[in-house]
Scaffold this motif. Structure first.
Motif, PDB file in Angstrom:
ATOM      1  N   UNK A  35       0.807  -1.215   0.000  1.00 17.77           N
ATOM      2  CA  UNK A  35       0.000   0.000   0.000  1.00 17.77           C
ATOM      3  C   UNK A  35       0.838   1.261   0.000  1.00 17.77           C
ATOM      4  N   UNK A  36       1.888   1.281   0.822  1.00 16.23           N
ATOM      5  CA  UNK A  36       2.765   2.457   0.853  1.00 16.23           C
ATOM      6  C   UNK A  36       3.486   2.612  -0.475  1.00 16.23           C
ATOM      7  N   UNK A  37       3.954   1.505  -1.025  1.00 14.84           N
ATOM      8  CA  UNK A  37       4.627   1.566  -2.329  1.00 14.84           C
ATOM      9  C   UNK A  37       3.699   2.043  -3.423  1.00 14.84           C
ATOM     10  N   UNK A  38       2.464   1.561  -3.421  1.00 12.54           N
ATOM     11  CA  UNK A  38       1.494   1.981  -4.434  1.00 12.54           C
ATOM     12  C   UNK A  38       1.141   3.448  -4.265  1.00 12.54           C
ATOM     13  N   UNK A  39       1.050   3.902  -3.026  1.00 12.39           N
ATOM     14  CA  UNK A  39       0.724   5.305  -2.770  1.00 12.39           C
ATOM     15  C   UNK A  39       1.848   6.218  -3.274  1.00 12.39           C
ATOM     16  N   UNK A  40       3.095   5.794  -3.050  1.00  9.91           N
ATOM     17  CA  UNK A  40       4.230   6.608  -3.482  1.00  9.91           C
ATOM     18  C   UNK A  40       4.417   6.571  -4.997  1.00  9.91           C
ATOM     19  N   UNK A  41       4.175   5.423  -5.628  1.00 12.57           N
ATOM     20  CA  UNK A  41       4.442   5.260  -7.052  1.00 12.57           C
ATOM     21  C   UNK A  41       3.223   5.516  -7.941  1.00 12.57           C
ATOM     22  N   UNK A  42       2.029   5.408  -7.381  1.00 15.89           N
ATOM     23  CA  UNK A  42       0.812   5.495  -8.179  1.00 15.89           C
ATOM     24  C   UNK A  42       0.539   6.894  -8.679  1.00 15.89           C
ATOM     25  N   UNK A  43      -0.094   6.960  -9.831  1.00 17.45           N
ATOM     26  CA  UNK A  43      -0.432   8.241 -10.418  1.00 17.45           C
ATOM     27  C   UNK A  43      -1.915   8.325 -10.695  1.00 17.45           C
ATOM     28  N   UNK A  44      -2.741   8.168  -9.707  1.00 18.83           N
ATOM     29  CA  UNK A  44      -4.187   8.161  -9.878  1.00 18.83           C
ATOM     30  C   UNK A  44      -4.772   6.910  -9.253  1.00 18.83           C
ATOM     31  N   UNK A  45      -6.071   6.803  -9.319  1.00 15.35           N
ATOM     32  CA  UNK A  45      -6.752   5.694  -8.654  1.00 15.35           C
ATOM     33  C   UNK A  45      -6.422   4.362  -9.319  1.00 15.35           C
ATOM     34  N   UNK A  46      -6.576   4.283 -10.618  1.00 15.39           N
ATOM     35  CA  UNK A  46      -6.350   3.020 -11.318  1.00 15.39           C
ATOM     36  C   UNK A  46      -4.878   2.617 -11.248  1.00 15.39           C
ATOM     37  N   UNK A  47      -3.983   3.559 -11.433  1.00 12.45           N
ATOM     38  CA  UNK A  47      -2.551   3.266 -11.345  1.00 12.45           C
ATOM     39  C   UNK A  47      -2.149   2.774  -9.969  1.00 12.45           C
ATOM     40  N   UNK A  48      -2.714   3.394  -8.932  1.00 13.73           N
ATOM     41  CA  UNK A  48      -2.400   2.981  -7.563  1.00 13.73           C
ATOM     42  C   UNK A  48      -2.890   1.569  -7.294  1.00 13.73           C
ATOM     43  N   UNK A  49      -4.080   1.240  -7.750  1.00 10.46           N
ATOM     44  CA  UNK A  49      -4.630  -0.102  -7.547  1.00 10.46           C
ATOM     45  C   UNK A  49      -3.797  -1.134  -8.299  1.00 10.46           C
ATOM     46  N   UNK A  50      -3.424  -0.839  -9.522  1.00 17.93           N
ATOM     47  CA  UNK A  50      -2.621  -1.776 -10.303  1.00 17.93           C
ATOM     48  C   UNK A  50      -1.236  -1.983  -9.684  1.00 17.93           C
ATOM     49  N   UNK A  51      -0.623  -0.914  -9.222  1.00 18.05           N
ATOM     50  CA  UNK A  51       0.690  -1.035  -8.589  1.00 18.05           C
ATOM     51  C   UNK A  51       0.575  -1.806  -7.281  1.00 18.05           C
ATOM     52  N   UNK A  52      -0.505  -1.586  -6.507  1.00 17.15           N
ATOM     53  CA  UNK A  52      -0.716  -2.352  -5.274  1.00 17.15           C
ATOM     54  C   UNK A  52      -0.801  -3.842  -5.576  1.00 17.15           C
ATOM     55  N   UNK A  53      -1.584  -4.211  -6.572  1.00 16.91           N
ATOM     56  CA  UNK A  53      -1.734  -5.626  -6.928  1.00 16.91           C
ATOM     57  C   UNK A  53      -0.400  -6.206  -7.382  1.00 16.91           C
ATOM     58  N   UNK A  54       0.333  -5.463  -8.186  1.00 11.42           N
ATOM     59  CA  UNK A  54       1.635  -5.923  -8.656  1.00 11.42           C
ATOM     60  C   UNK A  54       2.603  -6.116  -7.486  1.00 11.42           C
ATOM     61  N   UNK A  55       2.667  -5.155  -6.583  1.00 13.01           N
ATOM     62  CA  UNK A  55       3.556  -5.270  -5.434  1.00 13.01           C
ATOM     63  C   UNK A  55       3.136  -6.416  -4.516  1.00 13.01           C
ATOM     64  N   UNK A  56       1.838  -6.606  -4.316  1.00 12.11           N
ATOM     65  CA  UNK A  56       1.331  -7.691  -3.477  1.00 12.11           C
ATOM     66  C   UNK A  56       1.805  -9.040  -4.018  1.00 12.11           C
ATOM     67  N   UNK A  57       1.695  -9.213  -5.337  1.00 11.07           N
ATOM     68  CA  UNK A  57       2.102 -10.469  -5.964  1.00 11.07           C
ATOM     69  C   UNK A  57       3.611 -10.649  -5.885  1.00 11.07           C
TER      70      UNK A  57
END
Length: 66
Positions: A35-57
């Motif tokens: 979540x922290x990684x997605x928040x720092x790297x994400x660029x919007x709602x969809x980007x943040x969700x996709x990055x969260x899923x990628x980091x989780x995996x």
């Protein structure tokens, strides 16, 4: 007559509970890091969700936080 719990002791059951709690904490920690990684790297709602899923995996596949 063989009992279904033959070979198990109360110590084994206690260890199983500890392992379950450890897995739960591992998933919470992995989710927090993702979540922290997605928040720092994400660029919007969809980007943040996709990055969260990628980091989780990725964090799960490498066995981190276990």
């Amino acid at each position: 007559m063989i009992e279904p719990t033959a070979g198990r002791t109360s110590r084994t059951g206690a260890r199983a509970k500890t392992d379950h709690a450890g897995i739960t904490m591992s998933k919470l920690l992995r989710g927090a890091v993702a979540g922290v990684g997605a928040w720092k790297l994400g660029g919007g709602v969809i980007g943040t969700v996709l990055i969260f899923i990628l980091l989780w995996i990725v964090l799960g596949n490498f066995g981190m936080f276990q």
